[in-house]
Enzyme design. Structure first.
Site, PDB file in Angstrom:
ATOM      1  CB  CYS A 398      -0.839   0.059   1.264  1.00  0.00           C
ATOM      2  SG  CYS A 398      -1.923  -1.313   1.533  1.00  0.00           S
TER       3      CYS A 398
HETATM    4  N1  LIG Z   1      -3.703  -0.581  -1.122  1.00  0.00           N
HETATM    5  C1  LIG Z   1      -4.151  -0.465   0.131  1.00  0.00           C
HETATM    6  O1  LIG Z   1      -4.613  -1.424   0.747  1.00  0.00           O
HETATM    7  N2  LIG Z   1      -4.128   0.762   0.695  1.00  0.00           N
HETATM    8  C2  LIG Z   1      -4.485   0.987   2.082  1.00  0.00           C
HETATM    9  C3  LIG Z   1      -5.233   2.272   2.207  1.00  0.00           C
HETATM   10  C4  LIG Z   1      -5.566   2.604   3.664  1.00  0.00           C
HETATM   11  C5  LIG Z   1      -6.357   3.911   3.776  1.00  0.00           C
HETATM   12  N3  LIG Z   1      -6.546   4.274   5.192  1.00  0.00           N
HETATM   13  C6  LIG Z   1      -7.726   3.780   3.109  1.00  0.00           C
HETATM   14  O2  LIG Z   1      -8.662   3.394   3.793  1.00  0.00           O
HETATM   15  O3  LIG Z   1      -7.835   4.067   1.910  1.00  0.00           O
END
Ligand SMILES: NC(=O)NCCC[C@H](N)C(=O)O
Length: 408
Positions: A398
Protein backbone atom coordinates in the site's frame (compact mmCIF):
# COMPACT_ATOMS: atom_id res chain seq x y z
CA UNK A 1 15.01 6.94 -24.05
CA UNK A 2 14.07 4.63 -21.22
CA UNK A 3 10.41 5.04 -20.40
CA UNK A 4 9.82 6.63 -16.97
CA UNK A 5 7.12 4.02 -16.35
CA UNK A 6 7.74 0.35 -17.14
CA UNK A 7 5.69 -2.17 -15.17
CA UNK A 8 4.99 -5.62 -16.66
CA UNK A 9 4.62 -7.69 -13.49
CA UNK A 10 4.19 -7.64 -9.70
CA UNK A 11 7.52 -9.41 -9.11
CA UNK A 12 10.14 -8.10 -11.57
CA UNK A 13 13.23 -6.62 -9.88
CA UNK A 14 12.15 -3.21 -8.59
CA UNK A 15 14.28 -0.36 -9.98
CA UNK A 16 12.30 2.82 -9.16
CA UNK A 17 9.52 3.33 -6.61
CA UNK A 18 7.39 6.26 -5.42
CA UNK A 19 6.81 6.83 -1.70
CA UNK A 20 5.41 9.63 0.46
CA UNK A 21 7.06 10.27 3.82
CA UNK A 22 4.25 10.83 6.39
CA UNK A 23 4.07 14.53 7.25
CA UNK A 24 2.10 17.03 9.31
CA UNK A 25 -1.13 15.67 7.84
CA UNK A 26 -0.93 12.92 10.48
CA UNK A 27 -0.93 15.58 13.22
CA UNK A 28 -4.17 16.96 11.79
CA UNK A 29 -5.98 13.69 12.56
CA UNK A 30 -8.56 14.07 15.33
CA UNK A 31 -10.54 11.31 17.12
CA UNK A 32 -13.88 12.84 16.10
CA UNK A 33 -13.05 12.62 12.40
CA UNK A 34 -11.09 9.33 12.10
CA UNK A 35 -13.88 7.56 10.21
CA UNK A 36 -14.14 10.12 7.39
CA UNK A 37 -10.34 10.20 7.18
CA UNK A 38 -10.18 6.37 6.97
CA UNK A 39 -7.92 5.90 10.02
CA UNK A 40 -8.46 3.62 13.04
CA UNK A 41 -6.11 5.50 15.37
CA UNK A 42 -3.71 8.44 15.40
CA UNK A 43 -0.09 7.48 14.59
CA UNK A 44 2.80 9.11 16.50
CA UNK A 45 4.22 11.11 13.59
CA UNK A 46 7.89 11.04 14.62
CA UNK A 47 7.85 7.26 15.07
CA UNK A 48 5.87 6.78 11.85
CA UNK A 49 8.61 8.77 10.07
CA UNK A 50 11.34 6.64 11.69
CA UNK A 51 9.55 3.51 10.45
CA UNK A 52 9.02 4.98 7.00
CA UNK A 53 12.69 6.04 6.75
CA UNK A 54 13.67 2.44 7.58
CA UNK A 55 11.42 1.29 4.72
CA UNK A 56 12.97 3.80 2.27
CA UNK A 57 16.54 2.96 3.35
CA UNK A 58 15.93 -0.77 2.98
CA UNK A 59 14.84 -0.14 -0.62
CA UNK A 60 17.85 2.11 -1.34
CA UNK A 61 20.19 -0.55 0.10
CA UNK A 62 18.73 -2.86 -2.56
CA UNK A 63 19.76 -0.32 -5.24
CA UNK A 64 16.17 0.78 -5.76
CA UNK A 65 15.72 4.46 -6.71
CA UNK A 66 13.33 5.98 -4.14
CA UNK A 67 11.35 9.02 -5.30
CA UNK A 68 9.05 11.04 -3.05
CA UNK A 69 5.61 12.25 -4.16
CA UNK A 70 6.16 15.56 -2.36
CA UNK A 71 9.40 16.23 -4.26
CA UNK A 72 7.96 15.35 -7.69
CA UNK A 73 4.86 17.48 -7.02
CA UNK A 74 7.01 20.46 -5.92
CA UNK A 75 9.21 20.11 -9.01
CA UNK A 76 6.12 19.80 -11.26
CA UNK A 77 4.73 23.20 -10.20
CA UNK A 78 8.01 25.13 -10.45
CA UNK A 79 6.63 27.19 -13.36
CA UNK A 80 4.59 30.15 -11.95
CA UNK A 81 1.66 29.54 -14.31
CA UNK A 82 1.52 25.86 -13.39
CA UNK A 83 1.77 26.80 -9.68
CA UNK A 84 -1.18 29.20 -10.09
CA UNK A 85 -3.27 26.58 -11.90
CA UNK A 86 -2.46 24.00 -9.21
CA UNK A 87 -3.50 26.35 -6.39
CA UNK A 88 -6.78 27.19 -8.19
CA UNK A 89 -7.64 23.53 -8.72
CA UNK A 90 -6.57 22.56 -5.20
CA UNK A 91 -8.79 25.28 -3.67
CA UNK A 92 -11.74 24.40 -5.92
CA UNK A 93 -11.62 20.83 -4.61
CA UNK A 94 -10.91 21.74 -0.97
CA UNK A 95 -14.56 22.44 -0.11
CA UNK A 96 -13.82 25.83 1.51
CA UNK A 97 -16.83 27.66 2.88
CA UNK A 98 -17.07 31.35 1.99
CA UNK A 99 -15.36 33.33 -0.79
CA UNK A 100 -13.40 35.57 1.62
CA UNK A 101 -11.81 32.56 3.31
CA UNK A 102 -10.91 31.10 -0.07
CA UNK A 103 -9.35 34.41 -1.20
CA UNK A 104 -7.34 34.62 2.04
CA UNK A 105 -5.96 31.09 1.62
CA UNK A 106 -5.33 31.70 -2.08
CA UNK A 107 -3.14 34.69 -1.19
CA UNK A 108 -1.33 32.71 1.53
CA UNK A 109 -0.48 29.82 -0.81
CA UNK A 110 0.34 32.06 -3.80
CA UNK A 111 2.80 34.08 -1.72
CA UNK A 112 4.82 30.95 -0.86
CA UNK A 113 8.09 30.86 -2.80
CA UNK A 114 9.35 27.44 -1.70
CA UNK A 115 7.37 24.90 -3.76
CA UNK A 116 8.11 22.03 -1.39
CA UNK A 117 6.73 24.06 1.54
CA UNK A 118 3.67 24.85 -0.56
CA UNK A 119 3.10 21.17 -1.39
CA UNK A 120 3.64 20.15 2.26
CA UNK A 121 1.06 22.72 3.36
CA UNK A 122 -1.52 21.53 0.80
CA UNK A 123 -1.02 17.95 2.04
CA UNK A 124 -1.16 18.83 5.77
CA UNK A 125 -4.36 20.91 5.52
CA UNK A 126 -4.94 24.32 7.12
CA UNK A 127 -6.29 24.93 10.62
CA UNK A 128 -8.38 28.06 11.05
CA UNK A 129 -6.06 29.27 13.81
CA UNK A 130 -3.32 29.49 11.16
CA UNK A 131 -5.30 32.34 9.61
CA UNK A 132 -5.26 35.04 12.30
CA UNK A 133 -6.20 37.58 9.64
CA UNK A 134 -9.63 35.98 9.68
CA UNK A 135 -10.53 37.74 12.90
CA UNK A 136 -8.99 41.08 11.90
CA UNK A 137 -10.98 41.26 8.69
CA UNK A 138 -14.22 40.67 10.52
CA UNK A 139 -14.49 37.29 8.94
CA UNK A 140 -14.88 35.67 12.35
CA UNK A 141 -18.40 34.80 11.30
CA UNK A 142 -16.77 32.47 8.82
CA UNK A 143 -15.78 30.41 11.85
CA UNK A 144 -19.37 29.36 12.09
CA UNK A 145 -18.62 26.04 13.70
CA UNK A 146 -16.11 24.56 16.08
CA UNK A 147 -14.74 22.59 13.16
CA UNK A 148 -11.02 23.42 13.40
CA UNK A 149 -10.04 23.14 9.72
CA UNK A 150 -10.28 25.64 6.90
CA UNK A 151 -8.91 22.85 4.65
CA UNK A 152 -8.91 19.18 5.65
CA UNK A 153 -5.66 17.17 5.87
CA UNK A 154 -4.88 14.28 3.50
CA UNK A 155 -3.50 11.69 5.98
CA UNK A 156 -3.67 8.73 3.54
CA UNK A 157 -1.07 10.13 1.14
CA UNK A 158 1.66 7.76 2.40
CA UNK A 159 -0.38 4.99 0.80
CA UNK A 160 0.96 5.90 -2.64
CA UNK A 161 -0.44 2.64 -4.07
CA UNK A 162 -3.95 3.96 -4.48
CA UNK A 163 -4.29 7.41 -6.12
CA UNK A 164 -2.75 6.20 -9.37
CA UNK A 165 -1.51 2.82 -10.62
CA UNK A 166 1.30 2.22 -13.12
CA UNK A 167 0.85 -0.52 -15.72
CA UNK A 168 2.90 -1.14 -18.87
CA UNK A 169 4.12 2.34 -19.81
CA UNK A 170 0.87 3.93 -18.67
CA UNK A 171 -1.03 5.15 -15.64
CA UNK A 172 -4.52 4.66 -14.24
CA UNK A 173 -5.13 8.10 -12.67
CA UNK A 174 -7.88 7.06 -10.30
CA UNK A 175 -11.24 8.35 -9.10
CA UNK A 176 -11.06 7.42 -5.44
CA UNK A 177 -13.92 6.03 -3.34
CA UNK A 178 -13.87 8.63 -0.57
CA UNK A 179 -13.95 12.44 -0.66
CA UNK A 180 -10.93 12.59 1.63
CA UNK A 181 -8.74 10.58 -0.77
CA UNK A 182 -10.16 11.97 -4.04
CA UNK A 183 -8.09 15.16 -3.60
CA UNK A 184 -4.86 13.11 -3.46
CA UNK A 185 -5.00 12.37 -7.19
CA UNK A 186 -4.40 16.04 -8.07
CA UNK A 187 -0.68 15.55 -7.37
CA UNK A 188 -0.53 12.71 -9.89
CA UNK A 189 -2.28 14.82 -12.51
CA UNK A 190 0.34 17.59 -12.24
CA UNK A 191 3.30 15.22 -12.00
CA UNK A 192 2.46 13.27 -15.17
CA UNK A 193 1.50 16.43 -17.05
CA UNK A 194 4.28 18.83 -16.00
CA UNK A 195 7.19 17.04 -14.26
CA UNK A 196 10.34 16.90 -16.48
CA UNK A 197 10.66 13.15 -15.81
CA UNK A 198 7.26 12.42 -17.36
CA UNK A 199 5.91 15.35 -19.40
CA UNK A 200 7.73 14.51 -22.64
CA UNK A 201 7.29 10.75 -22.34
CA UNK A 202 3.63 10.97 -23.39
CA UNK A 203 2.51 8.64 -20.57
CA UNK A 204 -0.79 7.07 -21.67
CA UNK A 205 -3.61 7.63 -19.13
CA UNK A 206 -5.93 4.62 -19.04
CA UNK A 207 -8.22 6.12 -16.39
CA UNK A 208 -8.94 9.68 -15.34
CA UNK A 209 -9.70 11.28 -11.98
CA UNK A 210 -12.73 13.04 -13.53
CA UNK A 211 -14.49 9.74 -14.26
CA UNK A 212 -17.84 9.14 -12.54
CA UNK A 213 -17.14 5.63 -11.24
CA UNK A 214 -14.44 4.72 -8.70
CA UNK A 215 -11.23 2.69 -8.82
CA UNK A 216 -8.20 2.51 -6.51
CA UNK A 217 -4.68 1.22 -7.09
CA UNK A 218 -4.86 -1.32 -4.26
CA UNK A 219 -7.28 -3.18 -6.52
CA UNK A 220 -5.00 -3.10 -9.60
CA UNK A 221 -2.43 -5.93 -9.84
CA UNK A 222 -0.15 -6.47 -12.85
CA UNK A 223 0.07 -10.27 -12.93
CA UNK A 224 2.04 -10.34 -16.21
CA UNK A 225 2.69 -8.27 -19.35
CA UNK A 226 -0.53 -9.82 -20.71
CA UNK A 227 -2.72 -10.03 -17.63
CA UNK A 228 -4.18 -7.50 -15.20
CA UNK A 229 -6.17 -8.50 -12.09
CA UNK A 230 -8.57 -5.90 -10.65
CA UNK A 231 -10.68 -6.29 -7.52
CA UNK A 232 -14.36 -5.36 -7.46
CA UNK A 233 -14.39 -4.11 -3.88
CA UNK A 234 -15.54 -1.47 -1.43
CA UNK A 235 -13.27 0.87 -3.37
CA UNK A 236 -13.63 -0.16 -7.03
CA UNK A 237 -16.83 -0.33 -9.11
CA UNK A 238 -17.31 -2.99 -11.80
CA UNK A 239 -18.13 -0.21 -14.32
CA UNK A 240 -14.68 1.29 -13.75
CA UNK A 241 -13.04 -1.98 -14.69
CA UNK A 242 -14.87 -2.03 -18.01
CA UNK A 243 -13.70 1.53 -18.75
CA UNK A 244 -10.13 0.66 -17.69
CA UNK A 245 -10.09 -2.48 -19.86
CA UNK A 246 -11.44 -0.60 -22.91
CA UNK A 247 -8.78 2.11 -22.52
CA UNK A 248 -5.98 -0.43 -21.97
CA UNK A 249 -6.88 -2.30 -25.17
CA UNK A 250 -7.52 0.88 -27.22
CA UNK A 251 -4.23 2.46 -26.11
CA UNK A 252 -2.28 -0.74 -26.77
CA UNK A 253 -0.64 -0.99 -23.36
CA UNK A 254 0.12 -4.62 -24.25
CA UNK A 255 -2.26 -6.40 -21.88
CA UNK A 256 -4.44 -9.06 -23.49
CA UNK A 257 -6.85 -9.71 -20.63
CA UNK A 258 -8.26 -8.23 -17.44
CA UNK A 259 -9.55 -10.52 -14.67
CA UNK A 260 -12.05 -8.85 -12.33
CA UNK A 261 -12.30 -10.58 -8.93
CA UNK A 262 -15.39 -9.87 -6.85
CA UNK A 263 -14.08 -9.66 -3.25
CA UNK A 264 -17.17 -8.08 -1.65
CA UNK A 265 -17.38 -4.62 -0.13
CA UNK A 266 -16.16 -4.96 3.44
CA UNK A 267 -13.68 -2.35 4.69
CA UNK A 268 -11.29 -4.96 6.14
CA UNK A 269 -10.92 -6.34 2.59
CA UNK A 270 -10.93 -2.84 1.14
CA UNK A 271 -8.63 -3.72 -1.79
CA UNK A 272 -7.63 -6.89 -3.63
CA UNK A 273 -4.06 -6.37 -2.36
CA UNK A 274 -5.21 -6.72 1.24
CA UNK A 275 -6.15 -10.35 0.55
CA UNK A 276 -3.98 -11.35 -2.44
CA UNK A 277 -0.47 -10.44 -3.61
CA UNK A 278 2.07 -12.12 -5.92
CA UNK A 279 5.45 -12.87 -4.31
CA UNK A 280 7.12 -15.17 -6.86
CA UNK A 281 6.50 -16.78 -10.29
CA UNK A 282 4.19 -19.36 -8.66
CA UNK A 283 3.67 -18.09 -5.09
CA UNK A 284 0.87 -15.85 -3.80
CA UNK A 285 -0.16 -14.62 -0.37
CA UNK A 286 -3.87 -14.98 0.23
CA UNK A 287 -6.44 -14.58 2.97
CA UNK A 288 -8.34 -17.85 3.61
CA UNK A 289 -11.65 -16.12 2.80
CA UNK A 290 -10.77 -15.89 -0.89
CA UNK A 291 -10.01 -19.58 -1.21
CA UNK A 292 -12.55 -21.88 -2.77
CA UNK A 293 -14.83 -20.85 -5.64
CA UNK A 294 -14.48 -17.24 -6.73
CA UNK A 295 -16.59 -15.22 -9.14
CA UNK A 296 -14.23 -13.89 -11.79
CA UNK A 297 -15.03 -11.87 -14.93
CA UNK A 298 -12.57 -12.49 -17.76
CA UNK A 299 -12.40 -9.42 -20.03
CA UNK A 300 -10.68 -9.43 -23.43
CA UNK A 301 -11.04 -7.46 -26.67
CA UNK A 302 -13.39 -8.83 -29.33
CA UNK A 303 -12.72 -8.71 -33.10
CA UNK A 304 -14.45 -5.37 -33.56
CA UNK A 305 -12.79 -3.75 -30.58
CA UNK A 306 -15.72 -4.38 -28.25
CA UNK A 307 -15.21 -5.97 -24.82
CA UNK A 308 -15.75 -9.72 -24.56
CA UNK A 309 -16.71 -10.49 -20.92
CA UNK A 310 -17.09 -14.03 -19.57
CA UNK A 311 -18.27 -14.86 -16.04
CA UNK A 312 -16.40 -17.77 -14.46
CA UNK A 313 -16.70 -19.60 -11.13
CA UNK A 314 -13.36 -21.12 -10.38
CA UNK A 315 -10.82 -21.60 -7.59
CA UNK A 316 -7.89 -19.21 -7.53
CA UNK A 317 -5.48 -22.06 -8.33
CA UNK A 318 -7.41 -22.99 -11.48
CA UNK A 319 -7.69 -19.35 -12.56
CA UNK A 320 -3.95 -18.78 -12.11
CA UNK A 321 -3.17 -22.07 -13.82
CA UNK A 322 -5.45 -21.24 -16.77
CA UNK A 323 -4.40 -17.62 -17.32
CA UNK A 324 -0.81 -17.57 -16.09
CA UNK A 325 0.09 -21.11 -17.10
CA UNK A 326 1.30 -21.91 -13.58
CA UNK A 327 1.03 -25.61 -12.78
CA UNK A 328 1.98 -25.78 -9.14
CA UNK A 329 0.43 -22.62 -7.66
CA UNK A 330 1.54 -22.11 -4.04
CA UNK A 331 -1.01 -20.17 -1.96
CA UNK A 332 0.52 -18.88 1.27
CA UNK A 333 -2.25 -18.28 3.78
CA UNK A 334 -2.22 -15.15 5.86
CA UNK A 335 -2.19 -16.32 9.49
CA UNK A 336 -1.50 -19.93 8.56
CA UNK A 337 -4.50 -22.19 9.19
CA UNK A 338 -5.70 -20.40 12.29
CA UNK A 339 -8.76 -18.21 11.73
CA UNK A 340 -7.99 -15.90 14.65
CA UNK A 341 -4.41 -15.36 13.48
CA UNK A 342 -5.63 -14.87 9.90
CA UNK A 343 -8.06 -12.18 11.03
CA UNK A 344 -5.45 -10.45 13.21
CA UNK A 345 -2.63 -10.56 10.71
CA UNK A 346 -4.78 -9.59 7.71
CA UNK A 347 -6.02 -6.59 9.72
CA UNK A 348 -2.34 -5.67 10.21
CA UNK A 349 -1.58 -6.17 6.51
CA UNK A 350 0.18 -9.53 6.72
CA UNK A 351 -0.95 -10.23 3.13
CA UNK A 352 0.09 -6.81 1.85
CA UNK A 353 3.62 -7.70 0.78
CA UNK A 354 5.73 -5.58 -1.58
CA UNK A 355 7.70 -7.84 -3.92
CA UNK A 356 11.10 -6.33 -4.83
CA UNK A 357 12.36 -9.27 -6.90
CA UNK A 358 11.01 -12.74 -7.74
CA UNK A 359 10.78 -14.56 -4.37
CA UNK A 360 11.91 -11.53 -2.33
CA UNK A 361 9.49 -9.29 -0.39
CA UNK A 362 9.22 -6.50 2.17
CA UNK A 363 6.86 -7.27 5.08
CA UNK A 364 5.89 -5.81 8.43
CA UNK A 365 7.73 -7.57 11.25
CA UNK A 366 4.47 -7.65 13.27
CA UNK A 367 2.85 -10.61 11.47
CA UNK A 368 5.05 -13.56 12.63
CA UNK A 369 2.73 -16.39 11.60
CA UNK A 370 2.31 -15.20 8.01
CA UNK A 371 6.02 -14.33 7.82
CA UNK A 372 6.94 -17.84 8.96
CA UNK A 373 4.67 -19.33 6.27
CA UNK A 374 6.37 -17.15 3.66
CA UNK A 375 9.82 -18.26 4.84
CA UNK A 376 8.76 -21.93 4.82
CA UNK A 377 7.65 -21.43 1.21
CA UNK A 378 11.17 -20.26 0.38
CA UNK A 379 10.40 -16.54 0.10
CA UNK A 380 13.18 -14.14 1.18
CA UNK A 381 11.83 -11.64 3.72
CA UNK A 382 12.97 -8.09 4.45
CA UNK A 383 11.34 -6.83 7.64
CA UNK A 384 10.24 -3.29 8.45
CA UNK A 385 8.66 -2.08 11.71
CA UNK A 386 5.03 -1.02 11.31
CA UNK A 387 3.53 -0.23 14.70
CA UNK A 388 2.67 3.36 13.81
CA UNK A 389 2.36 3.08 10.02
CA UNK A 390 -0.21 0.27 10.21
CA UNK A 391 -2.68 2.47 12.14
CA UNK A 392 -3.71 3.78 8.72
CA UNK A 393 -4.58 0.18 7.71
CA UNK A 394 -1.97 -0.32 5.01
CA UNK A 395 1.22 -2.35 4.51
CA UNK A 396 4.39 -2.27 2.36
CA UNK A 397 2.50 -2.74 -0.94
CA UNK A 398 0.00 0.00 0.00
CA UNK A 399 2.86 2.37 0.86
CA UNK A 400 4.60 2.08 -2.52
CA UNK A 401 3.92 2.70 -6.22
CA UNK A 402 6.47 0.98 -8.49
CA UNK A 403 7.50 3.11 -11.48
CA UNK A 404 10.08 0.78 -13.07
CA UNK A 405 10.55 -2.98 -12.74
CA UNK A 406 12.77 -5.30 -14.81
CA UNK A 407 10.81 -7.64 -17.07
CA UNK A 408 10.55 -11.25 -15.89
N1 LIG B 1 -3.70 -0.58 -1.12
C1 LIG B 1 -4.15 -0.46 0.13
O1 LIG B 1 -4.61 -1.42 0.75
N2 LIG B 1 -4.13 0.76 0.70
C2 LIG B 1 -4.49 0.99 2.08
C3 LIG B 1 -5.23 2.27 2.21
C4 LIG B 1 -5.57 2.60 3.66
C5 LIG B 1 -6.36 3.91 3.78
N3 LIG B 1 -6.55 4.27 5.19
C6 LIG B 1 -7.73 3.78 3.11
O2 LIG B 1 -8.66 3.39 3.79
O3 LIG B 1 -7.83 4.07 1.91
Amino acid sequence: MNKPIHITSEIGKLKTVLLHRPGKELENLMPDYLDELLFDDIPFLEQAQVEHDRFAQLLRDKEIEVLYLEDLAAEAIADPEVKAAFIEEYLDEANIRGTELKALIHDMLSSMTDMRELIDKTMAGIQKVELPELKNKGLADMIESDYPFAIDPMPNLYFTRDPFATMGHGVSLNKMYSVTRRRETLYGKYIFKYHPRFKDADVPLVYDRTETTRIEGGDELILSKDLLAVGISQRTDAASIEKLAKNIFDKNLGFKRVLAFDIGSERKFMHLDTVFTMVDYDKFTIHPEIEGDLTVYSISQGENGELDIKEEHETLENILNKYLGINNVQLIRCGGNNLTAAAREQWNDGSNTLTIAPGEVVVYDRNPITNKKLEEAGVKLNYIPGSELVRGRGGPRCMSMPLVREDI
